[in-house]
Design a protein around this motif. Structure first.
Motif, short mmCIF file in Angstrom:
data_model
loop_
_atom_site.label_atom_id
_atom_site.label_comp_id
_atom_site.label_asym_id
_atom_site.label_seq_id
_atom_site.Cartn_x
_atom_site.Cartn_y
_atom_site.Cartn_z
N TRP A 81 0.81 -1.22 0.00
CA TRP A 81 0.00 0.00 0.00
C TRP A 81 0.85 1.28 0.00
CZ3 TRP A 81 0.81 3.29 4.07
CH2 TRP A 81 1.32 2.75 5.25
N LEU A 82 2.08 1.20 0.49
CA LEU A 82 2.90 2.41 0.60
C LEU A 82 3.33 2.99 -0.75
CD1 LEU A 82 4.15 4.46 2.49
CD2 LEU A 82 6.17 2.99 2.68
N PRO A 83 3.86 2.18 -1.69
CA PRO A 83 4.22 2.76 -3.00
C PRO A 83 3.03 3.40 -3.70
CG PRO A 83 5.19 0.59 -2.75
CD PRO A 83 4.24 0.76 -1.61
N ALA A 84 1.87 2.74 -3.64
CA ALA A 84 0.68 3.29 -4.28
C ALA A 84 0.27 4.60 -3.62
CB ALA A 84 -0.46 2.27 -4.19
N LEU A 85 0.33 4.64 -2.29
CA LEU A 85 -0.06 5.86 -1.56
C LEU A 85 0.89 7.01 -1.89
CD1 LEU A 85 -1.74 7.31 0.62
CD2 LEU A 85 -0.10 6.45 2.32
N LEU A 86 2.18 6.75 -1.90
CA LEU A 86 3.15 7.81 -2.18
C LEU A 86 2.96 8.38 -3.59
CD1 LEU A 86 6.39 6.35 -0.58
CD2 LEU A 86 4.96 8.19 0.30
N TRP A 87 2.68 7.51 -4.57
CA TRP A 87 2.50 7.99 -5.94
C TRP A 87 1.21 8.80 -6.05
CZ3 TRP A 87 4.31 9.99 -9.86
CH2 TRP A 87 3.75 9.95 -11.13
N LEU A 88 0.16 8.39 -5.33
CA LEU A 88 -1.09 9.17 -5.34
C LEU A 88 -0.88 10.55 -4.74
CD1 LEU A 88 -3.61 6.38 -4.24
CD2 LEU A 88 -3.67 7.63 -6.40
N LEU A 89 -0.12 10.63 -3.65
CA LEU A 89 0.11 11.92 -2.99
C LEU A 89 1.04 12.81 -3.81
CD1 LEU A 89 0.60 10.69 0.71
CD2 LEU A 89 -1.42 11.78 -0.25
N VAL A 90 2.21 12.30 -4.14
CA VAL A 90 3.20 13.11 -4.87
C VAL A 90 2.74 13.36 -6.30
CG1 VAL A 90 5.58 13.19 -5.69
CG2 VAL A 90 5.08 12.26 -3.43
N GLY A 91 2.28 12.30 -6.95
CA GLY A 91 1.82 12.45 -8.32
C GLY A 91 0.64 13.38 -8.45
N GLY A 92 -0.33 13.24 -7.54
CA GLY A 92 -1.52 14.08 -7.59
C GLY A 92 -1.21 15.55 -7.44
N VAL A 93 -0.34 15.89 -6.49
CA VAL A 93 -0.05 17.30 -6.18
C VAL A 93 0.91 17.94 -7.18
CG1 VAL A 93 1.06 18.82 -4.49
CG2 VAL A 93 -0.55 17.06 -3.73
N PHE A 94 2.01 17.24 -7.49
CA PHE A 94 3.08 17.85 -8.28
C PHE A 94 3.07 17.46 -9.75
CE2 PHE A 94 4.70 17.61 -3.88
CZ PHE A 94 4.91 18.97 -3.65
N PHE A 95 2.30 16.45 -10.11
CA PHE A 95 2.23 16.02 -11.50
C PHE A 95 0.84 16.32 -12.09
CE2 PHE A 95 5.96 14.03 -10.11
CZ PHE A 95 6.63 13.35 -11.12
N GLY A 96 -0.16 15.57 -11.60
CA GLY A 96 -1.50 15.65 -12.19
C GLY A 96 -2.19 16.98 -12.04
N ALA A 97 -2.26 17.50 -10.82
CA ALA A 97 -2.97 18.75 -10.59
C ALA A 97 -2.28 19.91 -11.31
CB ALA A 97 -3.06 19.04 -9.09
N VAL A 98 -0.94 19.88 -11.36
CA VAL A 98 -0.20 20.93 -12.07
C VAL A 98 -0.50 20.87 -13.56
CG1 VAL A 98 2.10 21.73 -12.71
CG2 VAL A 98 1.64 21.06 -10.35
N GLN A 99 -0.52 19.65 -14.12
CA GLN A 99 -0.83 19.51 -15.54
C GLN A 99 -2.23 20.00 -15.85
OE1 GLN A 99 -1.00 15.63 -18.33
NE2 GLN A 99 -2.80 16.05 -17.09
#
Length: 566
Positions: A81-99
């Motif tokens: 669960w940890l790798p998935a959680l980290l990618w959701l948090l970091v990816g969501g804020v700094f990748f997806g939402a920015v895009q």
């Protein structure tokens, strides 16, 4: 690990990201609350139509929140669960939402232009054509995958021939949504009610449709529903936004937000314990964490498709530039939160580190349905509601994609400035023709089945995000705005997705040697994969030249005025 703590941390993290990082982006690039947005400047009652902040937010969220933020994190839980959680948090804020926010921002600042036309303006005509062709091919995959999901969700018959009541009820509710949404659209257009009145009327209509749909289910098989879904996509693609898609997405938001609220409240009340290890390993079942994790979790972290929604539909309905942060950045964070909740719920349902049997959404729907039953909702109603939610997630995606696919094909055949369209270009630029061609090819892909299309869709979707990010970086640099916050996401996503596509192509080639190769399934996917990879490299080449050149325009400076109170 306590599931409540994980969800609570995610809520705090996403809220802080919105208030700090999101507002910092606004201050850095600047918005003008007095500027005339494209929705007002080019209002035509069809694609350009100003709407309230919540209406546009609902349209954006409903369009981008497909089945991805639920299925992706659950599948990725095989690594822990940890790798998935980290990618959701970091990816969501700094990748997806920015895009998503940058795509919306760039489009609103440029007359509501789609990503293809933005690339033409800042990269060149060749870059535009390559990108539009990539986007159009990508929309075929999205329509095919989600149409098959919806058709099977609506299938009123189980494998043993018995009646599948929840499926049939969800189908009935969804059909009501189409016709009621059109009436609701006329109501909003004619009377222009205040937001509170519109919310109250919409909620009453939502309850009425749920009641009627559960009472009068519609029993048809998946084949019939496949025809119906593609027919709906055709209608949604050619009708004005205010008449069908906007009101339907507005009404669908009650389903989506209700599902999210039920899941979050259920976690708060049940306080579940995560029964999965934090980390399983870098390789599980022959699959490597890199790049599989970042392809599997797309919509909850970063999705190229979102940029097409931001620049293709939402930018043409934004009423004021100050609404862009909540629509572009905020909607993505809500979707990331949905991914975190789905991850926690399913990992809590695991036993001794083994996830429950069944599809990811069946597991998620069963758990959330159980939460609703805790609140006193009858089991049949809870199951129907959750079944309708998954169909709403998919339906609100494919109607947007059908429209975007139609527009991409039209833009691909659009004449250059100062030139006249030839007869062939005029033919394919027709709304009805471009829609029919797009849907026909998507239907042929749909026959291969959702499971055969999804891997290629996932890789293409993430590759699209890399292309969009580099194009947006060109826009920011050309207009004299800081764009360094896009450099790491665009580089990382390009490396990840090209690696995944190479693995996919190698897997298809392997089938040639074993005799398992089927042209309608594997052949079409191979052709699409090679075409997408080639187009991607060519787009990066053209965008990269412009990004390195550092050409700066001066006519954008006046729009870069920070706005207080964001």
């Amino acid at each position: 690990m306590n599931g409540l703590m994980v969800v609570g941390f995610a809520i705090v993290f996403f809220t802080a990201a919105y208030l700090v990082y999101g507002r910092w982006l606004v201050r850095t690039w600047g918005i003008d609350v007095d500027a005339k947005t494209p929705a007002h400047e080019f209002e035509d009652g069809k694609d350009y139509s100003p709407a309230s902040r919540f209406t546009v937010f609902a349209d954006q969220f409903s369009s981008i929140a497909g089945a991805g933020p639920i299925t992706g994190p659950i599948i990725a839980a095989m690594f822990g669960w940890l790798p998935a959680l980290l990618w959701l948090l970091v990816g969501g804020v700094f990748f997806g939402a920015v895009q998503d926010f940058t795509a919306l921002y760039a489009s609103v600042k440029n007359q509501g232009k789609s990503m293809g036309l933005l690339i033409e303006q800042y990269v060149g005509k060749t870059g535009r054509r390559l990108f539009l062709l990539f986007c159009w091919l990508f929309t075929l995959l999205v329509i095919a995958a989600f149409a098959d999901i919806v058709a099977n969700t609506f299938n009123g018959f189980a494998k043993d021939g018995s009646l599948a009541v929840p499926n049939a009820s969800a189908a009935s509710i969804s059909m009501l949504y189409i016709f009621v949404a059109m009436g609701f659209g006329f109501f909003i257009r004619k009377f222009q009610p205040k937001e509170g009145v519109k919310l109250a009327v919409g909620f009453v209509l939502f309850l009425a449709m749920m009641t009627a749909g559960i009472a009068f289910p519609m029993y048809f098989d998946a084949t019939v529903w496949r025809y119906v879904v593609f027919g709906y996509c055709f209608i949604a693609s050619v009708l004005p936004m205010w008449l069908l898609m906007q009101p339907r997405d507005y009404l669908s938001s009650f389903l989506l937000l209700g599902m999210l609220a039920g899941a979050v409240i259920g976690v708060l009340v049940a306080n579940p314990t995560i029964n999965m290890p934090a980390f399983v390993g870098f390789e599980v079942n022959g699959l490597s964490l890199f790049p599989i994790l970042f392809i599997t979790i797309a919509c909850g972290a970063v999705s190229g498709f979102h940029s097409l929604v931001s620049s293709g539909t939402s930018s043409k309905t934004v009423n004021n530039e100050k609404d862009m942060l909540s629509v572009g950045y905020g909607a993505m964070l809500v979707e990331s939160l949905l991914g975190v909740v789905a991850l926690v719920i399913v990992c809590s349902a695991a036993s001794d580190g083994v996830l429950p049997q069944g599809t990811p959404f069946q597991t998620f729907a069963g758990a959330v349905g159980g939460f609703f039953m805790m609140f006193g909702l009858p089991q049949h109603v809870a199951v129907c509601f959750m079944t309708m939610c998954v169909s709403a997630l998919a339906m609100t995606t494919i109607d947007s994609v059908a429209r975007i696919g139609r527009m991409s094909l039209q833009e691909l055949f659009a004449a250059d400035e100062g030139e006249e369209q030839n007869a062939v270009a005029k033919f394919f630029s027709n709304n009805y023709v471009s829609t029919a061609v797009t849907l026909l090819l998507a239907y042929l892909l749909c026959l291969a089945g959702y499971m055969n299309i999804w891997p290629l869709f996932g890789a293409a979707n993430q590759l699209l995000s890399a292309l969009v990010l580099i194009a947006l970086a060109v826009f920011l640099r050309t207009t004299g705005r800081k764009g360094w916050m896009l450099y790491v996401p665009m580089t990382f996503m390009f490396l990840v997705t090209m690696s995944a596509l190479v693995l996919s192509v190698m897997g298809i080639y392997t089938k040639l040697g074993t005799g398992d190769f089927v042209f309608m399934v594997d052949g079409l996917q191979l052709i699409l994969a090679l075409a997408l990879m080639t187009l991607a490299v060519m787009v990066v080449k053209h965008c990269g030249k412009e990004l390195i050149s550092g050409r700066v325009e001066d006519d954008e400076e006046e729009s870069k005025e920070p706005v207080a109170g964001m």
